[in-house]
Design a protein around this motif. Structure first.
Motif, short mmCIF file in Angstrom:
data_model
loop_
_atom_site.label_atom_id
_atom_site.label_comp_id
_atom_site.label_asym_id
_atom_site.label_seq_id
_atom_site.Cartn_x
_atom_site.Cartn_y
_atom_site.Cartn_z
N ALA A 203 27.18 36.39 48.61
CA ALA A 203 26.98 37.76 49.10
C ALA A 203 28.31 38.41 49.45
CB ALA A 203 26.05 37.75 50.30
N ARG A 204 29.22 37.66 50.04
CA ARG A 204 30.53 38.21 50.38
C ARG A 204 31.28 38.65 49.14
NH1 ARG A 204 30.56 33.68 54.06
NH2 ARG A 204 30.37 34.46 56.19
N VAL A 205 31.29 37.81 48.12
CA VAL A 205 32.01 38.13 46.89
C VAL A 205 31.38 39.35 46.23
CG1 VAL A 205 32.54 37.32 44.56
CG2 VAL A 205 32.82 35.77 46.50
N LYS A 206 30.06 39.39 46.16
CA LYS A 206 29.38 40.53 45.54
C LYS A 206 29.64 41.82 46.32
CE LYS A 206 25.32 39.95 43.68
NZ LYS A 206 23.90 39.59 43.49
N THR A 207 29.71 41.73 47.63
CA THR A 207 29.99 42.90 48.47
C THR A 207 31.38 43.44 48.19
OG1 THR A 207 28.50 42.11 50.20
CG2 THR A 207 30.19 43.73 50.84
N ILE A 208 32.37 42.57 48.12
CA ILE A 208 33.74 43.00 47.85
C ILE A 208 33.83 43.63 46.47
CG2 ILE A 208 36.14 42.26 47.61
CD1 ILE A 208 35.01 42.24 50.49
N LEU A 209 33.19 43.02 45.47
CA LEU A 209 33.20 43.60 44.12
C LEU A 209 32.55 44.99 44.11
CD1 LEU A 209 32.34 40.47 41.94
CD2 LEU A 209 34.48 41.78 41.91
N ALA A 210 31.45 45.15 44.82
CA ALA A 210 30.76 46.44 44.88
C ALA A 210 31.62 47.48 45.59
CB ALA A 210 29.41 46.29 45.57
N GLU A 211 32.29 47.08 46.67
CA GLU A 211 33.17 48.00 47.38
C GLU A 211 34.28 48.50 46.47
OE1 GLU A 211 34.68 45.91 50.76
OE2 GLU A 211 32.87 46.20 51.95
N ARG A 212 34.85 47.59 45.70
CA ARG A 212 35.93 47.97 44.80
C ARG A 212 35.43 48.88 43.69
NH1 ARG A 212 39.56 42.45 44.29
NH2 ARG A 212 40.10 42.36 46.50
N GLU A 213 34.23 48.64 43.18
CA GLU A 213 33.67 49.50 42.14
C GLU A 213 33.42 50.91 42.69
OE1 GLU A 213 30.22 47.80 40.33
OE2 GLU A 213 31.28 45.97 39.77
N ARG A 214 32.88 50.98 43.92
CA ARG A 214 32.64 52.28 44.53
C ARG A 214 33.95 53.02 44.78
NH1 ARG A 214 28.72 49.49 47.50
NH2 ARG A 214 30.11 49.32 49.29
N ALA A 215 34.97 52.30 45.23
CA ALA A 215 36.27 52.92 45.48
C ALA A 215 36.88 53.43 44.18
CB ALA A 215 37.20 51.92 46.15
N ALA A 216 36.74 52.67 43.11
CA ALA A 216 37.28 53.09 41.82
C ALA A 216 36.52 54.31 41.29
CB ALA A 216 37.20 51.96 40.81
N ALA A 217 35.21 54.34 41.46
CA ALA A 217 34.41 55.48 41.02
C ALA A 217 34.74 56.72 41.84
CB ALA A 217 32.92 55.16 41.13
N HIS A 218 34.95 56.53 43.13
CA HIS A 218 35.28 57.65 44.01
C HIS A 218 36.66 58.20 43.66
CE1 HIS A 218 36.47 59.89 47.54
NE2 HIS A 218 35.22 59.87 47.97
N THR A 219 37.59 57.33 43.35
CA THR A 219 38.95 57.75 43.01
C THR A 219 38.98 58.50 41.68
OG1 THR A 219 39.80 55.80 44.15
CG2 THR A 219 41.32 56.95 42.71
N SER A 220 38.18 58.04 40.73
CA SER A 220 38.17 58.69 39.41
C SER A 220 37.49 60.06 39.47
CB SER A 220 37.50 57.80 38.38
OG SER A 220 36.14 57.63 38.70
N LYS A 221 36.56 60.26 40.40
CA LYS A 221 35.90 61.55 40.57
C LYS A 221 36.86 62.60 41.13
CE LYS A 221 30.97 60.87 41.29
NZ LYS A 221 29.92 60.92 42.29
N ALA A 222 37.69 62.18 42.05
CA ALA A 222 38.57 63.12 42.75
C ALA A 222 39.74 63.58 41.93
CB ALA A 222 39.12 62.47 44.02
#
Length: 71
Positions: A52-71
């Motif tokens: 769960a920890r690993v999946k959480t970190i991967l999801a956080e990074r994906e969200r951060a990358a998606a947020h950065t590409s939108k801006a």
């Protein structure tokens, strides 16, 4: 048990590899439990949390990358 700081320090490829290793270990422990050979029953719970920890970190990074590409 894996420390969260250790997980955050790894790259996405390393995390994917770690997730695969953890899932393999989880499968082996489930198989041992089914055959009555499992001695360290607490390891199953710790392993689930590590996954769960690993999946959480991967999801956080994906969200951060998606947020950065939108801006």
């Amino acid at each position: 048990m894996t420390k969260i700081a250790d997980i955050r320090a790894k790259s996405a490829d390393e995390l994917s590899g770690l997730l695969i290793d953890l899932r393999k270990e989880q499968f082996n422990l489930r198989f041992q439990r089914a055959t009555g050979q499992l001695e360290a029953t607490g390891r199953i719970k710790a392993l689930r949390r590590d996954i769960a920890r690993v999946k959480t970190i991967l999801a956080e990074r994906e969200r951060a990358a998606a947020h950065t590409s939108k801006a």
